[in-house]
Scaffold this motif. Structure first.
Motif, PDB file in Angstrom:
ATOM      1  N   GLU A 210      62.199 100.593 102.118  1.00  0.00           N
ATOM      2  CA  GLU A 210      63.287 100.003 102.883  1.00  0.00           C
ATOM      3  C   GLU A 210      63.361  98.526 102.539  1.00  0.00           C
ATOM      4  O   GLU A 210      62.373  97.928 102.091  1.00  0.00           O
ATOM      5  N   ARG A 211      64.549  97.955 102.732  1.00  0.00           N
ATOM      6  CA  ARG A 211      64.738  96.526 102.494  1.00  0.00           C
ATOM      7  C   ARG A 211      64.691  95.797 103.822  1.00  0.00           C
ATOM      8  O   ARG A 211      65.387  96.173 104.770  1.00  0.00           O
ATOM      9  N   HIS A 212      63.866  94.753 103.886  1.00  0.00           N
ATOM     10  CA  HIS A 212      63.809  93.891 105.072  1.00  0.00           C
ATOM     11  C   HIS A 212      64.667  92.667 104.800  1.00  0.00           C
ATOM     12  O   HIS A 212      64.398  91.892 103.877  1.00  0.00           O
ATOM     13  N   ALA A 213      65.708  92.491 105.601  1.00  0.00           N
ATOM     14  CA  ALA A 213      66.639  91.381 105.383  1.00  0.00           C
ATOM     15  C   ALA A 213      66.264  90.145 106.208  1.00  0.00           C
ATOM     16  O   ALA A 213      66.921  89.115 106.111  1.00  0.00           O
ATOM     17  N   GLY A 214      65.215  90.264 107.015  1.00  0.00           N
ATOM     18  CA  GLY A 214      64.820  89.132 107.862  1.00  0.00           C
ATOM     19  C   GLY A 214      63.950  88.131 107.125  1.00  0.00           C
ATOM     20  O   GLY A 214      64.035  87.976 105.907  1.00  0.00           O
ATOM     21  N   ARG A 215      63.087  87.469 107.871  1.00  0.00           N
ATOM     22  CA  ARG A 215      62.301  86.381 107.303  1.00  0.00           C
ATOM     23  C   ARG A 215      61.038  86.905 106.635  1.00  0.00           C
ATOM     24  O   ARG A 215      60.370  87.802 107.149  1.00  0.00           O
TER      25      ARG A 215
END
Length: 229
Positions: free
Chosen positions: A204-209
């Protein structure tokens, strides 16, 4: 048929055996995971996040100044965790370090977090489908790693193809990923690529920090950000 929610993962490993060469002179006397950022040592952020996610058992590997890590964290009770240690005389790299710790990690899937990253990713979301050997959290490529590591197609991670993303240092693994390995130093990436080739790595891609806290400059910048909140 609604999918049943995946069982919560109760066991994790934090990789803390790196020498921290790029962090010198800060790491000459303090192991990198104990460097302060915000209001606590870097590794403390991981321990708190793991406890919030429902993890109860944590294994920490160490080599350089490892006794300092054990002295600072003890048995983990302060974090609501049970911490055990996997000492390495010489750092065994990611693959070798995890392989050596498998007897402490038990038979089920386990989370692994690199000790030198900081992120706001919610570890409670981590899961691993029955037939998969690994699940990787990927992030957009940082300036210092523009080529990325892997490609994400739907929920499958591939070694080739695009667009490229960077491995965050956060993953879930099954002990079977390490079948056939022998003790010693070895990297994790070839094992992951072999599992990707047979379609058994989700992601999965984490778009946060997310910050790879690899240099004194990035440590100082993160420290300032966390203190401003």
């Amino acid at each position: 048929s609604r999918m049943k929610p995946a069982a919560k993962i109760r066991t994790a490993m934090i990789l803390a055996a790196g020498r921290g060469e790029r962090m010198r002179p800060l790491t000459d006397h303090t192991p990198k995971p104990l460097l302060e950022v915000g209001d606590r040592p870097l590794i403390g952020h991981h321990l708190a996040a793991l406890a919030r996610a429902g993890v109860r058992e944590v294994v920490i590997n160490h080599a350089h100044l490892g006794a300092r890590i054990e002295g600072a964290l003890g048995d983990g009770a302060a974090y609501g965790l049970r911490i055990r240690y996997s000492p390495e005389d010489v750092a065994l790299e990611t693959g070798g370090g995890i392989f050596r710790a498998l007897p402490l990690l038990g038979p089920g899937a386990f989370i692994v977090v690199n000790g030198d990253v900081w992120t706001d990713f919610d570890l409670a979301r981590l899961h691993l489908a029955d037939r998969d050997l690994a699940h990787l959290v990927l992030v957009d490529n940082p300036d210092h790693h523009p080529a990325g590591d892997f490609a994400l197609e739907g929920d499958r991670v591939r070694a080739e193809g695009g667009p490229r993303l960077t491995f965050s240092g956060i993953g879930v693994y099954r002990p079977a990923l390490f079948d056939g390995c022998t003790p010693g130093r070895f990297p994790l990436a070839p094992l992951l690529r072999a599992a990707m080739a047979v379609g058994r790595v989700s992601g999965e891609r984490h778009a946060g920090r997310w910050v790879d806290v690899g240099t004194p400059e990035r440590l100082a910048a993160l420290d300032r950000q966390l203190r401003e909140v």
